[in-house]
Design an enzyme around this catalytic site. Structure first.
Site, PDB file in Angstrom:
ATOM      1  N   SER A 122       0.825  -1.210   0.000  1.00  0.00           N
ATOM      2  CA  SER A 122       0.000   0.000   0.000  1.00  0.00           C
ATOM      3  C   SER A 122       0.851   1.249   0.000  1.00  0.00           C
ATOM      4  O   SER A 122       0.474   2.257  -0.561  1.00  0.00           O
ATOM      5  CB  SER A 122      -0.828   0.092   1.280  1.00  0.00           C
ATOM      6  N   HIS A 143      -1.476  -3.000  -6.909  1.00  0.00           N
ATOM      7  CA  HIS A 143      -2.104  -2.539  -5.672  1.00  0.00           C
ATOM      8  C   HIS A 143      -3.623  -2.619  -5.772  1.00  0.00           C
ATOM      9  O   HIS A 143      -4.242  -1.825  -6.478  1.00  0.00           O
ATOM     10  CB  HIS A 143      -1.636  -1.099  -5.360  1.00  0.00           C
ATOM     11  N   GLU A 155      -4.011  -0.556  -9.127  1.00  0.00           N
ATOM     12  CA  GLU A 155      -2.945   0.330  -9.601  1.00  0.00           C
ATOM     13  C   GLU A 155      -1.765  -0.543 -10.047  1.00  0.00           C
ATOM     14  O   GLU A 155      -1.267  -1.359  -9.259  1.00  0.00           O
ATOM     15  CB  GLU A 155      -2.489   1.275  -8.481  1.00  0.00           C
ATOM     16  N   ASN A 193      -3.777   6.306  -2.443  1.00  0.00           N
ATOM     17  CA  ASN A 193      -3.396   6.530  -1.047  1.00  0.00           C
ATOM     18  C   ASN A 193      -2.733   7.886  -0.834  1.00  0.00           C
ATOM     19  O   ASN A 193      -2.798   8.448   0.261  1.00  0.00           O
ATOM     20  CB  ASN A 193      -2.497   5.402  -0.535  1.00  0.00           C
TER      21      ASN A 193
HETATM   22  N1  3HC Z   1     -14.744 -10.261  -0.121  1.00  0.00           N
HETATM   23  C1  3HC Z   1     -15.513 -10.829  -1.038  1.00  0.00           C
HETATM   24  N2  3HC Z   1     -16.803 -10.566  -1.199  1.00  0.00           N
HETATM   25  C2  3HC Z   1     -17.349  -9.694  -0.360  1.00  0.00           C
HETATM   26  C3  3HC Z   1     -16.599  -9.051   0.648  1.00  0.00           C
HETATM   27  C4  3HC Z   1     -15.249  -9.370   0.741  1.00  0.00           C
HETATM   28  N3  3HC Z   1     -14.455  -8.808   1.670  1.00  0.00           N
HETATM   29  N4  3HC Z   1     -17.419  -8.241   1.322  1.00  0.00           N
HETATM   30  C5  3HC Z   1     -18.644  -8.366   0.786  1.00  0.00           C
HETATM   31  N5  3HC Z   1     -18.585  -9.243  -0.230  1.00  0.00           N
HETATM   32  C6  3HC Z   1     -19.674  -9.679  -1.082  1.00  0.00           C
HETATM   33  C7  3HC Z   1     -20.753 -10.248  -0.215  1.00  0.00           C
HETATM   34  O1  3HC Z   1     -21.130 -11.521  -0.677  1.00  0.00           O
HETATM   35  C8  3HC Z   1     -21.869  -9.236  -0.325  1.00  0.00           C
HETATM   36  O2  3HC Z   1     -23.119  -9.768  -0.532  1.00  0.00           O
HETATM   37  P1  3HC Z   1     -24.036 -10.370   0.671  1.00  0.00           P
HETATM   38  O3  3HC Z   1     -24.112  -9.325   1.748  1.00  0.00           O
HETATM   39  O4  3HC Z   1     -25.326 -10.607  -0.013  1.00  0.00           O
HETATM   40  O5  3HC Z   1     -23.365 -11.600   1.141  1.00  0.00           O
HETATM   41  C9  3HC Z   1     -21.571  -8.484  -1.605  1.00  0.00           C
HETATM   42  O6  3HC Z   1     -20.177  -8.546  -1.777  1.00  0.00           O
HETATM   43  C10 3HC Z   1     -21.983  -7.058  -1.527  1.00  0.00           C
HETATM   44  O7  3HC Z   1     -21.582  -6.567  -0.262  1.00  0.00           O
HETATM   45  P2  3HC Z   1     -22.185  -5.281   0.345  1.00  0.00           P
HETATM   46  O8  3HC Z   1     -23.657  -5.326   0.341  1.00  0.00           O
HETATM   47  O9  3HC Z   1     -21.472  -4.987   1.627  1.00  0.00           O
HETATM   48  O10 3HC Z   1     -21.738  -4.284  -0.805  1.00  0.00           O
HETATM   49  P3  3HC Z   1     -22.000  -2.787  -0.961  1.00  0.00           P
HETATM   50  O11 3HC Z   1     -22.762  -2.593  -2.195  1.00  0.00           O
HETATM   51  O12 3HC Z   1     -22.512  -2.189   0.319  1.00  0.00           O
HETATM   52  O13 3HC Z   1     -20.517  -2.247  -1.197  1.00  0.00           O
HETATM   53  C11 3HC Z   1     -18.305  -1.702  -0.641  1.00  0.00           C
HETATM   54  C12 3HC Z   1     -19.504  -2.550  -0.272  1.00  0.00           C
HETATM   55  C13 3HC Z   1     -17.835  -2.009  -2.054  1.00  0.00           C
HETATM   56  C14 3HC Z   1     -17.214  -2.092   0.343  1.00  0.00           C
HETATM   57  C15 3HC Z   1     -18.713  -0.199  -0.548  1.00  0.00           C
HETATM   58  O14 3HC Z   1     -19.199   0.059   0.722  1.00  0.00           O
HETATM   59  C16 3HC Z   1     -17.531   0.693  -0.819  1.00  0.00           C
HETATM   60  O15 3HC Z   1     -17.214   1.001  -1.950  1.00  0.00           O
HETATM   61  N6  3HC Z   1     -16.837   1.127   0.254  1.00  0.00           N
HETATM   62  C17 3HC Z   1     -15.621   1.916   0.142  1.00  0.00           C
HETATM   63  C18 3HC Z   1     -14.450   0.971   0.186  1.00  0.00           C
HETATM   64  C19 3HC Z   1     -13.151   1.667  -0.080  1.00  0.00           C
HETATM   65  O16 3HC Z   1     -13.052   2.867  -0.253  1.00  0.00           O
HETATM   66  N7  3HC Z   1     -12.074   0.863  -0.116  1.00  0.00           N
HETATM   67  C20 3HC Z   1     -10.746   1.366  -0.332  1.00  0.00           C
HETATM   68  C21 3HC Z   1     -10.015   1.338   0.943  1.00  0.00           C
HETATM   69  S1  3HC Z   1      -8.414   2.013   0.787  1.00  0.00           S
HETATM   70  C22 3HC Z   1      -7.475   0.717   0.374  1.00  0.00           C
HETATM   71  O17 3HC Z   1      -7.878  -0.407   0.291  1.00  0.00           O
HETATM   72  C23 3HC Z   1      -6.052   1.033   0.108  1.00  0.00           C
HETATM   73  C24 3HC Z   1      -5.143   0.265   0.985  1.00  0.00           C
HETATM   74  O18 3HC Z   1      -3.851   0.417   0.477  1.00  0.00           O
HETATM   75  C25 3HC Z   1      -5.172   0.686   2.450  1.00  0.00           C
END
Ligand code: 3HC
Length: 286
Positions: A122, A143, A155, A193
């Site tokens: 990251s 990434h 990325e 990030n």
């Molecule tokens: N892995 C696999 N599948 C998953 C999962 C996971 N971790 N989490 C959920 N799912 C699946 C599930 O099966 C779920 O369906 P179900 O509830 O019926 O079982 C399905 O995906 C949909 O889940 P949600 O209903 O929770 O999905 P949403 O439509 O609410 O979206 C989200 C969830 C995509 C996480 C949305 O809330 C979002 O975009 N959040 C922002 C996340 C973000 O910004 N991430 C970046 C973080 S920064 C980063 O990663 C950088 C690093 O370097 C630190």
């Protein structure tokens, strides 16, 4: 150097990110080797993947046969030697430079000379990691974002000595995994990030400045700024420890005050409030 056709993918480390990447690889039809340090951790990752694929079957997004075929293409191991036949190995271990250097040096002695070595780091430098091997041309950053199976971006991070062939091969894999890959250079925090970490740190500082609760801050940013998820829920998802580490790594490189982790979140890390994975962060989880 012209790269091999990518048929077999290795994933080192099957935590939340590694398991998500392995899930993407088997869904995309790659033979996939996943390595964890113990059989127990490997089995936990397989269960996690099996669970999410079952949800897809339940929602008719994949058939039961497709799920079985995908799971059958996941080979779990505790031995790095099992990466010998991989065309691409993606590292998703702990965010510790020394650990990554040792892993890459070990991998170089195992994989074919034309295999691509990718890191999902990251906030560490891909170029620094590539210095562990004598063939840094084949090292690249891939990434992914948390949760990897859901977030569309990957990325593709070009290190100083990465070749065009390596960049394009990793880009093609990203696309085959169903992602929207972008190409960028190895600068601190890459693209997302570099922007997101100081923004999240501002959000955490505002908790105290505006004396707002985490719940209300999250409501503010979802209802007022259109974020899909509030900043406190997001840091809990990413992991408080991961966020503190990324902030410290970027602050060390850029010396911008907004990059430094706010004391409040450093204290949470020391108290073991790591977010979803520990059951408690800004919020509590079952
Ligand atoms: N892995 C696999 N599948 C998953 C999962 C996971 N971790 N989490 C959920 N799912 C699946 C599930 O099966 C779920 O369906 P179900 O509830 O019926 O079982 C399905 O995906 C949909 O889940 P949600 O209903 O929770 O999905 P949403 O439509 O609410 O979206 C989200 C969830 C995509 C996480 C949305 O809330 C979002 O975009 N959040 C922002 C996340 C973000 O910004 N991430 C970046 C973080 S920064 C980063 O990663 C950088 C690093 O370097 C630190």
């Amino acid at each position: 150097m012209s790269g091999p056709e990518i048929r077999r993918v290795g994933v080192v480390g099957l935590g939340a990110m590694g398991a998500g990447i392995a899930q993407l690889a088997i869904e995309a039809g790659y033979e996939t080797v996943g390595r964890e340090v113990s059989g127990e951790l490997g089995a936990k990752a397989r269960d996690r993947i099996a669970h999410f694929l079952q949800r897809k079957v339940d929602k008719e997004q994949m058939s039961a046969d497709e799920r079985e075929a995908a799971l059958a293409s996941l080979f779990l191991t505790t031995e790095l030697a099992d990466f010998a036949d991989c065309d691409l190995v993606i590292e998703a271990i702990v965010e510790d430079l020394q650990a990554k250097l040792e892993l890459f040096a070990a991998l170089e002695g195992i994989v074919r000379p034309d295999a691509i070595l990718a890191t999902n780091t990251s906030a560490l430098s891909v170029t620094e990691i590539s210095a562990a091997v004598s063939t840094p041309e084949r090292v690249i950053g891939m990434h992914f974002f948390n949760p990897a199976p859901l977030m569309p971006l990957v990325e593709i991070v070009r290190a100083e000595l990465s070749t065009d062939e390596t960049v394009e091969a990793a880009f093609a894999v990203g696309a085959r995994l169903g992602k929207r890959p972008i190409r960028c250079h190895d600068t601190p925090g890459f693209v997302v990030n570099r922007v997101l970490i100081p923004l999240l740190n501002d959000c955490i500082r505002i908790l105290d400045e505006a004396r707002v609760t985490p719940q209300d801050l999250d409501t503010a940013m979802t209802a007022g700024a259109g974020w899909p998820m509030g900043p406190c829920a997001l840091v809990d998802l990413v992991g408080i420890d991961v966020h503190v580490h990324a902030s410290e790594a970027l602050y060390e490189k850029l010396r911008e005050p907004r990059m430094a982790p706010p004391p409040r979140i450093v204290a949470m890390k020391h108290a073991g409030l790591l977010g979803r994975k520990s059951g408690r962060g800004f919020f509590t989880y079952d």
